[in-house]
Design a protein around this motif. Structure first.
Motif, PDB file in Angstrom:
ATOM      1  N   HIS A  60      13.925  -1.487  26.282  1.00  0.00           N
ATOM      2  CA  HIS A  60      14.652  -0.802  25.218  1.00  0.00           C
ATOM      3  C   HIS A  60      14.974  -1.756  24.062  1.00  0.00           C
ATOM      4  CE1 HIS A  60      14.981   2.473  28.062  1.00  0.00           C
ATOM      5  NE2 HIS A  60      15.535   1.643  28.933  1.00  0.00           N
ATOM      6  N   GLU A  61      14.193  -2.819  23.960  1.00  0.00           N
ATOM      7  CA  GLU A  61      14.329  -3.745  22.838  1.00  0.00           C
ATOM      8  C   GLU A  61      13.414  -3.320  21.702  1.00  0.00           C
ATOM      9  OE1 GLU A  61      16.269  -6.272  22.223  1.00  0.00           O
ATOM     10  OE2 GLU A  61      17.268  -6.408  24.160  1.00  0.00           O
ATOM     11  N   ALA A  62      13.864  -3.521  20.477  1.00  0.00           N
ATOM     12  CA  ALA A  62      13.045  -3.200  19.312  1.00  0.00           C
ATOM     13  C   ALA A  62      11.793  -4.084  19.289  1.00  0.00           C
ATOM     14  CB  ALA A  62      13.863  -3.393  18.035  1.00  0.00           C
ATOM     15  N   PRO A  63      10.667  -3.569  18.777  1.00  0.00           N
ATOM     16  CA  PRO A  63       9.389  -4.312  18.827  1.00  0.00           C
ATOM     17  C   PRO A  63       9.432  -5.693  18.191  1.00  0.00           C
ATOM     18  CG  PRO A  63       8.997  -2.027  18.238  1.00  0.00           C
ATOM     19  CD  PRO A  63      10.483  -2.209  18.248  1.00  0.00           C
ATOM     20  N   LEU A  64      10.098  -5.841  17.049  1.00  0.00           N
ATOM     21  CA  LEU A  64      10.138  -7.158  16.404  1.00  0.00           C
ATOM     22  C   LEU A  64      10.899  -8.169  17.245  1.00  0.00           C
ATOM     23  CD1 LEU A  64      10.716  -6.259  12.634  1.00  0.00           C
ATOM     24  CD2 LEU A  64       8.568  -6.724  13.837  1.00  0.00           C
ATOM     25  N   HIS A 216      11.111  -1.122  10.381  1.00  0.00           N
ATOM     26  CA  HIS A 216      10.481  -0.016  11.102  1.00  0.00           C
ATOM     27  C   HIS A 216       8.988   0.074  10.795  1.00  0.00           C
ATOM     28  CE1 HIS A 216      13.920   1.657  13.130  1.00  0.00           C
ATOM     29  NE2 HIS A 216      14.623   1.670  12.012  1.00  0.00           N
ATOM     30  N   TYR A 217       8.611  -0.253   9.570  1.00  0.00           N
ATOM     31  CA  TYR A 217       7.177  -0.245   9.250  1.00  0.00           C
ATOM     32  C   TYR A 217       6.446  -1.326  10.035  1.00  0.00           C
ATOM     33  CZ  TYR A 217       2.841  -0.539   6.593  1.00  0.00           C
ATOM     34  OH  TYR A 217       1.517  -0.565   6.234  1.00  0.00           O
ATOM     35  N   ALA A 218       7.041  -2.523  10.097  1.00  0.00           N
ATOM     36  CA  ALA A 218       6.433  -3.607  10.885  1.00  0.00           C
ATOM     37  C   ALA A 218       6.384  -3.232  12.365  1.00  0.00           C
ATOM     38  CB  ALA A 218       7.226  -4.896  10.688  1.00  0.00           C
ATOM     39  N   SER A 219       7.419  -2.551  12.845  1.00  0.00           N
ATOM     40  CA  SER A 219       7.436  -2.110  14.240  1.00  0.00           C
ATOM     41  C   SER A 219       6.345  -1.087  14.508  1.00  0.00           C
ATOM     42  CB  SER A 219       8.808  -1.502  14.581  1.00  0.00           C
ATOM     43  OG  SER A 219       9.825  -2.444  14.413  1.00  0.00           O
ATOM     44  N   PHE A 220       6.117  -0.210  13.538  1.00  0.00           N
ATOM     45  CA  PHE A 220       5.051   0.784  13.673  1.00  0.00           C
ATOM     46  C   PHE A 220       3.687   0.102  13.770  1.00  0.00           C
ATOM     47  CE2 PHE A 220       1.769   3.117  11.264  1.00  0.00           C
ATOM     48  CZ  PHE A 220       1.560   4.163  12.154  1.00  0.00           C
ATOM     49  N   LEU A 221       3.475  -0.934  12.971  1.00  0.00           N
ATOM     50  CA  LEU A 221       2.206  -1.656  13.026  1.00  0.00           C
ATOM     51  C   LEU A 221       2.014  -2.344  14.370  1.00  0.00           C
ATOM     52  CD1 LEU A 221       2.137  -3.300   9.467  1.00  0.00           C
ATOM     53  CD2 LEU A 221       0.988  -1.209  10.234  1.00  0.00           C
ATOM     54  N   SER A 223       3.620  -1.377  17.461  1.00  0.00           N
ATOM     55  CA  SER A 223       3.692  -0.526  18.654  1.00  0.00           C
ATOM     56  C   SER A 223       3.532   0.961  18.390  1.00  0.00           C
ATOM     57  CB  SER A 223       5.044  -0.749  19.361  1.00  0.00           C
ATOM     58  OG  SER A 223       5.257  -2.106  19.629  1.00  0.00           O
ATOM     59  N   GLY A 224       3.209   1.335  17.164  1.00  0.00           N
ATOM     60  CA  GLY A 224       3.198   2.759  16.863  1.00  0.00           C
ATOM     61  C   GLY A 224       4.629   3.286  16.826  1.00  0.00           C
ATOM     62  N   TRP A 225       4.768   4.593  17.015  1.00  0.00           N
ATOM     63  CA  TRP A 225       6.103   5.184  17.002  1.00  0.00           C
ATOM     64  C   TRP A 225       6.685   5.367  18.405  1.00  0.00           C
ATOM     65  CZ3 TRP A 225       7.998   4.393  12.605  1.00  0.00           C
ATOM     66  CH2 TRP A 225       7.297   4.625  11.427  1.00  0.00           C
ATOM     67  N   SER A 226       6.021   4.839  19.401  1.00  0.00           N
ATOM     68  CA  SER A 226       6.496   5.044  20.774  1.00  0.00           C
ATOM     69  C   SER A 226       7.819   4.349  21.057  1.00  0.00           C
ATOM     70  CB  SER A 226       5.447   4.551  21.775  1.00  0.00           C
ATOM     71  OG  SER A 226       5.204   3.159  21.599  1.00  0.00           O
ATOM     72  N   TYR A 227       8.174   3.373  20.215  1.00  0.00           N
ATOM     73  CA  TYR A 227       9.425   2.645  20.439  1.00  0.00           C
ATOM     74  C   TYR A 227      10.648   3.462  20.047  1.00  0.00           C
ATOM     75  CZ  TYR A 227      10.029   1.714  15.435  1.00  0.00           C
ATOM     76  OH  TYR A 227      10.223   1.849  14.087  1.00  0.00           O
ATOM     77  N   LEU A 228      10.493   4.458  19.186  1.00  0.00           N
ATOM     78  CA  LEU A 228      11.648   5.219  18.693  1.00  0.00           C
ATOM     79  C   LEU A 228      12.427   5.901  19.819  1.00  0.00           C
ATOM     80  CD1 LEU A 228      10.266   6.734  15.356  1.00  0.00           C
ATOM     81  CD2 LEU A 228      11.940   4.896  15.638  1.00  0.00           C
ATOM     82  N   PRO A 229      11.766   6.718  20.658  1.00  0.00           N
ATOM     83  CA  PRO A 229      12.546   7.317  21.758  1.00  0.00           C
ATOM     84  C   PRO A 229      12.992   6.297  22.795  1.00  0.00           C
ATOM     85  CG  PRO A 229      10.213   7.868  21.971  1.00  0.00           C
ATOM     86  CD  PRO A 229      10.379   7.223  20.634  1.00  0.00           C
ATOM     87  N   ALA A 230      12.222   5.215  22.985  1.00  0.00           N
ATOM     88  CA  ALA A 230      12.574   4.219  23.999  1.00  0.00           C
ATOM     89  C   ALA A 230      13.762   3.359  23.567  1.00  0.00           C
ATOM     90  CB  ALA A 230      11.372   3.322  24.298  1.00  0.00           C
ATOM     91  N   VAL A 231      13.918   3.151  22.263  1.00  0.00           N
ATOM     92  CA  VAL A 231      14.999   2.296  21.767  1.00  0.00           C
ATOM     93  C   VAL A 231      16.174   3.139  21.278  1.00  0.00           C
ATOM     94  CG1 VAL A 231      15.647   0.512  20.099  1.00  0.00           C
ATOM     95  CG2 VAL A 231      13.374   0.468  21.144  1.00  0.00           C
TER      96      VAL A 231
END
Length: 409
Positions: A60-64, A216-221, A223-231
């Motif tokens: 549940h950590e943010a991608p960056l 969020h744009y860097a996170s999308f690059l 991991s995609g948007w899959s991190y949104l519900p997980a985080v």
């Protein structure tokens, strides 16, 4: 200063080299689903295997942040100790700057009586005391020892304080945006600065939105948007009822399922309700409002750990001049120590001995939150009592032959 930093680093390194570290890492008061280092390691293992770390219910950590931790993972112990020491240094500088501003403002606006009366005199510089409180607070020590990711959030909170002290809306907006990227709710820390510095409010909002958008744009690059519900979905829906020192886990585990959405919405909105009223009530007391919001954040966020209290506790020495006006500080301090010691005791009785149940453990967490609310209300009321004394003097007025009492209205 360097001796204290060295002592703090050595203390953390010594504890990290013992078996106590493993016991601490499993404590629910320290490691939550969103701050536990073991979950970060699980996410890094999944990434190395080419799997999406957000496809399950572990990470549940943010991608960056996950990317950052992958770089520092081999030096995890040292990294978090350095982060902790850096936080202490930033807090010291911020508190010293805030205190000097308070002295300057007081000298230009108070009456002669203020400086004659000991109760109204500002205390000497307090940044050193704040640094000591943070460095040797058991809460912050175990946080660094267990490599809790809350250390990163605490560093950003300290930078918010530094931005407030320096009068920089830009620094506050950037630090708040990064903290909000990690945990969503720290966005409320921007409100006091926007209210106090209204001429730069629009600039602050744009910078906040821009930095958050870039993250969020860097996170999308990555991991995609899959991190949104997980985080963020994980934070907002509170699906994990693992016990911690907050109230959410027990509250929602006992809730009837058809009421969950309603009360979950009320619970989450609750945190955002305090920022604007407090900021408008104390428009020139940005440090005091920020302290209040940090304490409220620790009390009411869904996955609370003891690390959430370290920064607001370290801010308390800034208001040493309010101590003569406090009514419950020593009661709160003793209760905090006693309840902290009772957490592992009640957990052992509940989980290991089966001689207690969840109600016992929750009672301790509820009492802890209650006493922190006493601290918050006591600090705010003490500030108002001191302001009243500055305007009206410290001698109690007699009404109908009895001493008058200042009360909240």
């Amino acid at each position: 200063m360097f001796l204290e930093l060295f002592a703090g680093a050595v203390l953390r390194l010594v504890i990290s080299s013992t078996s106590v570290k493993d016991w601490l890492s499993d404590r629910v008061e320290i490691s939550t689903p969103v701050t536990a280092w073991k979950r970060v390691e699980e996410g890094l293992s999944l990434k190395r295997l080419g799997l999406n770390p957000y496809s399950g219910d572990i990470v549940h950590e943010a991608p960056l942040l996950l990317q950052l931790y992958s770089v520092v993972h081999p030096y995890g112990d040292v990294f978090f100790i350095i982060i902790d020491l850096l936080t202490a240094c930033v807090i010291k500088h911020a508190i010293d700057k805030m205190h000097s501003q308070m002295v300057t403002e007081e000298q230009s606006s108070t009456t002669h009586e203020t400086f004659e009366h000991e109760k109204l005199t500002l205390q000497p510089a307090t940044g050193y005391y704040s640094m000591i409180v943070y460095l040797f607070n058991p809460y912050s020590i175990v946080l660094a020892v267990t490599k809790s990711t809350q250390c990163t959030s605490n560093l950003l909170y300290s930078i918010v304080l530094l931005g407030i002290a320096e009068g920089s809306t830009v620094v506050v907006a950037i630090a708040t945006a990064l903290a909000s990227y990690i945990g969503l709710f720290p966005a409320i820390l921007l409100v006091p600065t926007l209210v106090h510095r209204r001429t730069t409010a629009l600039k602050g909002v744009l910078i906040f939105g821009g930095v958050l958008g870039l993250c969020h744009y860097a996170s999308f690059l990555l991991s995609g948007w899959s991190y949104l519900p997980a985080v963020y979905g994980f934070i907002l829906t509170v699906p994990d009822y693992t016990p911690n020192i907050g109230a959410a886990w027990y509250f929602f585990s006992e809730m009837f399922s058809h009421f969950t959405v309603l009360f979950l919405s009320v619970y989450q909105v609750n945190l955002f309700l305090y920022a604007l009223p407090l900021s408008l009530t104390f428009p020139r007391q940005t440090p005091l409002v920020t302290f209040s919001l940090l304490l409220l954040l620790a009390m009411f966020k869904p996955y609370t750990c003891i690390g959430d209290y370290t920064v607001p506790f370290a801010m308390v020495p800034l208001w040493l001049h309010l101590f003569p006006f406090l009514n419950h500080f020593y009661v709160v301090a003793v209760a905090t120590v006693v309840l902290t010691l009772l957490w592992p005791v009640l957990w052992y009785l509940w989980v290991h001995c089966l001689n207690a149940n969840s109600n016992f453990y929750f009672a301790i967490t509820l009492a802890f939150v209650l006493f922190q609310s006493f601290l918050l209300s006591d600090m705010l009321f003490a500030h108002m009592r001191r302001e009243y004394a500055k305007e009206n003097g410290t001698m109690k007025k007699r009404i109908d032959g009895r001493d008058s009492v200042v009360t909240l209205n």
